[in-house]
Design a protein around this motif. Structure first.
Motif, mmCIF file in Angstrom:
data_model
loop_
_atom_site.group_PDB
_atom_site.id
_atom_site.type_symbol
_atom_site.label_atom_id
_atom_site.label_comp_id
_atom_site.label_asym_id
_atom_site.label_seq_id
_atom_site.Cartn_x
_atom_site.Cartn_y
_atom_site.Cartn_z
ATOM 1 N N MET A 1 106.488 0.928 18.267
ATOM 2 C CA MET A 1 105.320 1.772 18.038
ATOM 3 C C MET A 1 105.692 3.213 18.367
ATOM 4 S SD MET A 1 101.924 1.565 17.578
ATOM 5 C CE MET A 1 100.472 2.464 17.927
ATOM 6 N N ASN A 2 105.368 4.108 17.480
ATOM 7 C CA ASN A 2 105.726 5.513 17.649
ATOM 8 C C ASN A 2 104.586 6.366 17.107
ATOM 9 O OD1 ASN A 2 107.411 7.646 18.304
ATOM 10 N ND2 ASN A 2 108.398 7.641 16.325
ATOM 11 N N ALA A 3 103.396 6.202 17.663
ATOM 12 C CA ALA A 3 102.201 6.842 17.113
ATOM 13 C C ALA A 3 102.043 8.275 17.604
ATOM 14 C CB ALA A 3 100.963 6.037 17.478
ATOM 15 N N PHE A 4 101.894 9.159 16.653
ATOM 16 C CA PHE A 4 101.643 10.567 16.945
ATOM 17 C C PHE A 4 100.215 10.912 16.558
ATOM 18 C CE2 PHE A 4 106.198 10.476 16.673
ATOM 19 C CZ PHE A 4 106.614 11.405 17.604
ATOM 20 N N LYS A 5 99.646 11.835 17.288
ATOM 21 C CA LYS A 5 98.347 12.410 16.955
ATOM 22 C C LYS A 5 98.532 13.916 16.905
ATOM 23 C CE LYS A 5 96.003 8.821 19.509
ATOM 24 N NZ LYS A 5 95.424 8.479 20.783
ATOM 25 N N MET A 6 97.769 14.555 16.045
ATOM 26 C CA MET A 6 97.828 16.001 15.946
ATOM 27 C C MET A 6 96.398 16.509 15.800
ATOM 28 S SD MET A 6 99.929 18.367 13.154
ATOM 29 C CE MET A 6 101.412 17.419 13.303
ATOM 30 N N TYR A 7 96.121 17.619 16.460
ATOM 31 C CA TYR A 7 94.801 18.211 16.302
ATOM 32 C C TYR A 7 94.867 19.720 16.470
ATOM 33 C CZ TYR A 7 94.718 17.917 21.426
ATOM 34 O OH TYR A 7 95.015 18.028 22.763
ATOM 35 N N LEU A 8 93.920 20.377 15.810
ATOM 36 C CA LEU A 8 93.774 21.823 15.896
ATOM 37 C C LEU A 8 92.702 22.098 16.941
ATOM 38 C CD1 LEU A 8 94.385 24.651 14.537
ATOM 39 C CD2 LEU A 8 92.243 24.248 13.314
ATOM 40 N N ARG A 9 93.014 22.958 17.888
ATOM 41 C CA ARG A 9 92.088 23.260 18.976
ATOM 42 C C ARG A 9 91.829 24.761 19.021
ATOM 43 N NH1 ARG A 9 93.853 24.331 24.044
ATOM 44 N NH2 ARG A 9 95.785 23.280 23.493
ATOM 45 N N VAL A 10 90.560 25.132 19.005
ATOM 46 C CA VAL A 10 90.140 26.523 19.170
ATOM 47 C C VAL A 10 89.380 26.589 20.492
ATOM 48 C CG1 VAL A 10 88.760 28.420 18.242
ATOM 49 C CG2 VAL A 10 89.916 26.839 16.671
ATOM 50 N N ASP A 99 101.902 8.953 21.665
ATOM 51 C CA ASP A 99 101.555 7.837 22.539
ATOM 52 C C ASP A 99 102.826 7.071 22.869
ATOM 53 O OD1 ASP A 99 98.844 8.369 22.518
ATOM 54 O OD2 ASP A 99 98.440 7.040 20.832
ATOM 55 N N VAL A 100 103.094 6.927 24.155
ATOM 56 C CA VAL A 100 104.274 6.187 24.598
ATOM 57 C C VAL A 100 103.775 4.947 25.337
ATOM 58 C CG1 VAL A 100 106.340 6.252 26.041
ATOM 59 C CG2 VAL A 100 105.635 8.298 24.789
ATOM 60 N N ASN A 101 104.092 3.771 24.781
ATOM 61 C CA ASN A 101 103.668 2.548 25.432
ATOM 62 C C ASN A 101 104.827 1.594 25.717
ATOM 63 O OD1 ASN A 101 104.168 1.477 22.899
ATOM 64 N ND2 ASN A 101 102.025 1.468 22.320
ATOM 65 N N ASP A 102 106.033 1.982 25.325
ATOM 66 C CA ASP A 102 107.227 1.181 25.620
ATOM 67 C C ASP A 102 108.353 2.145 25.979
ATOM 68 O OD1 ASP A 102 109.401 -0.487 25.802
ATOM 69 O OD2 ASP A 102 109.207 -1.312 23.778
ATOM 70 N N ARG A 103 108.526 2.376 27.257
ATOM 71 C CA ARG A 103 109.512 3.365 27.709
ATOM 72 C C ARG A 103 110.942 2.927 27.444
ATOM 73 N NH1 ARG A 103 107.913 5.677 33.383
ATOM 74 N NH2 ARG A 103 109.389 7.227 32.686
ATOM 75 N N LYS A 104 111.157 1.672 27.093
ATOM 76 C CA LYS A 104 112.506 1.194 26.774
ATOM 77 C C LYS A 104 112.867 1.437 25.310
ATOM 78 C CE LYS A 104 112.438 -2.237 30.394
ATOM 79 N NZ LYS A 104 112.425 -3.643 30.742
ATOM 80 N N ASP A 105 111.871 1.742 24.495
ATOM 81 C CA ASP A 105 112.095 2.044 23.085
ATOM 82 C C ASP A 105 112.662 3.463 22.985
ATOM 83 O OD1 ASP A 105 111.970 2.711 20.386
ATOM 84 O OD2 ASP A 105 109.941 1.951 20.113
ATOM 85 N N GLN A 107 112.903 5.459 20.643
ATOM 86 C CA GLN A 107 112.111 6.353 19.807
ATOM 87 C C GLN A 107 110.847 6.835 20.518
ATOM 88 O OE1 GLN A 107 111.436 4.969 15.860
ATOM 89 N NE2 GLN A 107 113.551 4.376 15.555
ATOM 90 N N GLN A 108 110.548 6.263 21.687
ATOM 91 C CA GLN A 108 109.359 6.672 22.421
ATOM 92 C C GLN A 108 109.689 7.475 23.674
ATOM 93 O OE1 GLN A 108 106.196 3.884 23.012
ATOM 94 N NE2 GLN A 108 106.832 2.664 21.268
ATOM 95 N N VAL A 109 110.921 7.887 23.811
ATOM 96 C CA VAL A 109 111.317 8.691 24.962
ATOM 97 C C VAL A 109 110.684 10.070 24.879
ATOM 98 C CG1 VAL A 109 113.278 9.718 26.163
ATOM 99 C CG2 VAL A 109 113.442 7.402 25.284
ATOM 100 N N GLY A 110 110.406 10.523 23.706
ATOM 101 C CA GLY A 110 109.800 11.820 23.483
ATOM 102 C C GLY A 110 109.842 12.142 22.013
ATOM 103 N N ILE A 111 109.316 13.257 21.654
ATOM 104 C CA ILE A 111 109.317 13.662 20.245
ATOM 105 C C ILE A 111 110.762 13.948 19.843
ATOM 106 C CG2 ILE A 111 108.582 15.451 18.622
ATOM 107 C CD1 ILE A 111 106.013 15.690 20.277
ATOM 108 N N PHE A 112 111.141 13.377 18.730
ATOM 109 C CA PHE A 112 112.489 13.574 18.224
ATOM 110 C C PHE A 112 112.431 13.897 16.755
ATOM 111 C CE2 PHE A 112 113.133 9.755 15.696
ATOM 112 C CZ PHE A 112 112.092 8.957 16.125
#
Length: 116
Positions: A1-10, A99-105, A107-112
C-alpha cells in the motif's frame, strides 16, 4: 500500500471561508473560520483554513497520478490563487501526504520518485 493524498490549503488571519470562496470562485471541500476549534478543549484557531482536496479514481495514487487533477483546476483558478496571495493576508500551499502503514515496505519509507 502506497497511498498518497494531496490537498490545496489556503490560510488567512483576516478572511473568512466565504470571502476566500468568493475571491477564488470555488467552494472548499472543508473550511474552518477564525476562532473555531477542532475539539472543545482546543484553543480557538487564529486563522481561517480553506481546503480543496485533490481526488482521483486511481486506487493507489502516487503524486504524479494526482497532478492532472490539479492542472485540471485551470489557469483561471491558479491566477485567482496568486491574486489572493498578492492582495491579502493569505497563504496557499499544495500539501502531499503519504499514508505509511507498513514500515518494512521500502516504498513506504517516504516519498520517492518512481522510475520509468
Amino acid at each position: 500500500m502506497n497511498a498518497f493524498k494531496m490537498y490545496l490549503r489556503v490560510t488567512s488571519r483576516v478572511l473568512l471561508p466565504d470571502e476566500i470562496s468568493e475571491r477564488l470562485g470555488v467552494e472548499p471541500d472543508t473550511a474552518r473560520p477564525i476562532g473555531s476549534t477542532w475539539r472543545p478543549e482546543a484553543p480557538p484557531r487564529p486563522h481561517t483554513s480553506w481546503v480543496r482536496n485533490v481526488e482521483t479514481t486511481h486506487p493507489n495514487p502516487r503524486p504524479e497520478d494526482l497532478e492532472p487533477m490539479v492542472l485540471g483546476w485551470g489557469q483561471e483558478f491558479a491566477q485567482a490563487l496568486g491574486q489572493l496571495v498578492d492582495t491579502t493576508d493569505a497563504t496557499v500551499a499544495l500539501d502531499i501526504v503519504q499514508d505509511v502503514n507498513d514500515r518494512k515496505d521500502p516504498q513506504q519509507v517516504g516519498i520517492f520518485s518512481a522510475r520509468p
